[in-house]
Design an enzyme around this catalytic site. Structure first.
Site, PDB file in Angstrom:
ATOM      1  N   HIS A  63      -8.458   1.493   0.489  1.00 35.59           N
ATOM      2  CA  HIS A  63      -7.673   1.294   1.718  1.00 35.59           C
ATOM      3  C   HIS A  63      -7.036   2.623   2.160  1.00 35.59           C
ATOM      4  O   HIS A  63      -7.108   2.997   3.338  1.00 35.59           O
ATOM      5  CB  HIS A  63      -6.606   0.222   1.444  1.00 35.59           C
ATOM      6  CG  HIS A  63      -5.668  -0.020   2.580  1.00 35.59           C
ATOM      7  ND1 HIS A  63      -5.798  -1.089   3.437  1.00 35.59           N
ATOM      8  CD2 HIS A  63      -4.572   0.666   3.007  1.00 35.59           C
ATOM      9  CE1 HIS A  63      -4.824  -1.049   4.343  1.00 35.59           C
ATOM     10  NE2 HIS A  63      -4.068  -0.003   4.096  1.00 35.59           N
ATOM     11  N   GLU A  64      -6.454   3.343   1.216  1.00 36.17           N
ATOM     12  CA  GLU A  64      -5.810   4.627   1.550  1.00 36.17           C
ATOM     13  C   GLU A  64      -6.840   5.644   2.023  1.00 36.17           C
ATOM     14  O   GLU A  64      -6.630   6.357   3.010  1.00 36.17           O
ATOM     15  CB  GLU A  64      -5.044   5.177   0.331  1.00 36.17           C
ATOM     16  CG  GLU A  64      -3.892   4.309  -0.158  1.00 36.17           C
ATOM     17  CD  GLU A  64      -2.854   4.020   0.914  1.00 36.17           C
ATOM     18  OE1 GLU A  64      -2.699   4.844   1.831  1.00 36.17           O
ATOM     19  OE2 GLU A  64      -2.207   2.963   0.850  1.00 36.17           O
ATOM     20  N   HIS A 106      -7.792   5.114   5.608  1.00 40.47           N
ATOM     21  CA  HIS A 106      -6.848   5.680   6.585  1.00 40.47           C
ATOM     22  C   HIS A 106      -7.177   7.158   6.835  1.00 40.47           C
ATOM     23  O   HIS A 106      -7.125   7.632   7.967  1.00 40.47           O
ATOM     24  CB  HIS A 106      -5.406   5.596   6.067  1.00 40.47           C
ATOM     25  CG  HIS A 106      -4.734   4.258   6.261  1.00 40.47           C
ATOM     26  ND1 HIS A 106      -4.672   3.630   7.484  1.00 40.47           N
ATOM     27  CD2 HIS A 106      -4.069   3.455   5.388  1.00 40.47           C
ATOM     28  CE1 HIS A 106      -3.993   2.480   7.349  1.00 40.47           C
ATOM     29  NE2 HIS A 106      -3.626   2.344   6.089  1.00 40.47           N
ATOM     30  N   GLU A 158      -4.237  -1.037  10.042  1.00 42.70           N
ATOM     31  CA  GLU A 158      -4.315  -1.750   8.760  1.00 42.70           C
ATOM     32  C   GLU A 158      -5.633  -2.522   8.633  1.00 42.70           C
ATOM     33  O   GLU A 158      -6.269  -2.515   7.582  1.00 42.70           O
ATOM     34  CB  GLU A 158      -3.136  -2.716   8.611  1.00 42.70           C
ATOM     35  CG  GLU A 158      -1.849  -2.038   8.222  1.00 42.70           C
ATOM     36  CD  GLU A 158      -2.005  -1.201   6.963  1.00 42.70           C
ATOM     37  OE1 GLU A 158      -2.113  -1.773   5.875  1.00 42.70           O
ATOM     38  OE2 GLU A 158      -2.039   0.030   7.071  1.00 42.70           O
TER      39      GLU A 158
HETATM   40 ZN   LIG Z   1      -2.590   0.811   5.238  1.00 38.86          ZN
END
Ligand SMILES: [Zn+2]
Length: 269
Positions: free
Chosen positions: A140-141, A144, A198
């Site tokens: 997830h990071e 981004h 997100e």
């Molecule tokens: Zn996030």
């Protein structure tokens, strides 16, 4: 007033703005044009500086990479994930990735532009994640960073700042220019990501995990665990990574979509 601000922001955006597509859509099909007011090179240089500040400060307090076993664990997960970033952008595997472990009670993890990642020992202690769950958070990071969400958010902050300073000038108030390093710190540590960012990070994250041979369904478990963490205090990571209300349902759909990639990765010798 709001209309004037929007108009000025639009004019500013037209003047210095660049529309980019930072990533390939991948199997999860993330496709969205992004408006940038500042270059990747500038943002990444500022992020390096900001990251250096934070790790140096942690080292000074004796809080940097103190647990060799846990550090090896998170770096091991990152080494399997990072080569998979090529599915989304060709340049990413060659970035100067950094993964460090900060000894603090916070249930937190974040990434700065250009691939500067931090995990906090609090996340490992309180969540007791499996390697698949660590890969879910890290994927997830990393997502981004691939989508350059930090650059996009800094660009938005700049557009607002410029609009305000133009208004300020009109009203006879002077305002200083924006410090990009400060902006990177602020969007990384304090300001919440948009729901849109997100969702993109969730979808790309499960694909990265699956391609690395980590069960993508672990993302569902990890965000459920996160939201159930008690003690009266919500995990720090949720203040910068607010959960879209549809997060779990969306993750179920996308984890199922990338499951064949996970099966293929597991079958590799
Ligand atoms: Zn996030």
């Amino acid at each position: 007033m709001r209309r004037i601000l929007v108009t000025i922001a639009a004019l500013v955006a037209l003047a210095g703005c660049q529309t980019v597509q930072t990533t390939q859509p991948g199997a999860v099909g993330v496709e969205r044009q992004q408006s940038m007011l500042v270059s990747s090179a500038e943002v990444n240089a500022s992020a390096s500086k900001a990251y250096q500040q934070i790790t140096a400060e942690a080292a000074k307090k004796g809080q940097l990479n103190t647990d060799a076993a846990q550090l090896a664990r998170i770096r091991g997960v990152s080494q399997r994930l990072i080569p998979q970033t090529a599915a989304f952008r060709a340049d990413a595997p060659g970035w100067q990735w950094e993964v460090n472990l900060i000894d603090a009670k916070d249930v937190n993890a974040w990434v700065m532009p250009g691939g500067k990642i931090a995990f906090y020992t609090g996340l490992l202690e309180k969540l007791k994640p499996s390697d698949d769950e660590i890969a879910a958070v890290m994927g997830h990071e990393i997502a981004h960073a691939l989508r350059e969400h930090g650059r996009e958010r800094a660009s938005q902050a700049m557009a607002q700042g410029i609009a305000l300073s133009i208004l300020g000038a009109v009203a006879g108030v002077s305002r200083g220019g924006m410090d990009l390093t400060q902006a990177v710190l602020n969007v990384t540590l304090n300001l919440p990501n948009s729901r849109e960012h997100e969702t993109e990070a969730d979808r790309i994250g499960v694909e990265l995990a699956a391609r690395a041979g980590n069960d993508p369904r672990a993302a569902i478990v990890v965000w459920e665990k996160m939201s159930k963490l008690g003690g009266g205090k919500s995990p720090e990571i949720l203040s910068t990574h607010p959960a879209p209300t549809t997060r779990i349902v969306d993750l179920q759909v996308y984890a199922a979509r990338v499951l064949p990639l996970y099966e293929q990765a597991k079958a590799r010798p």
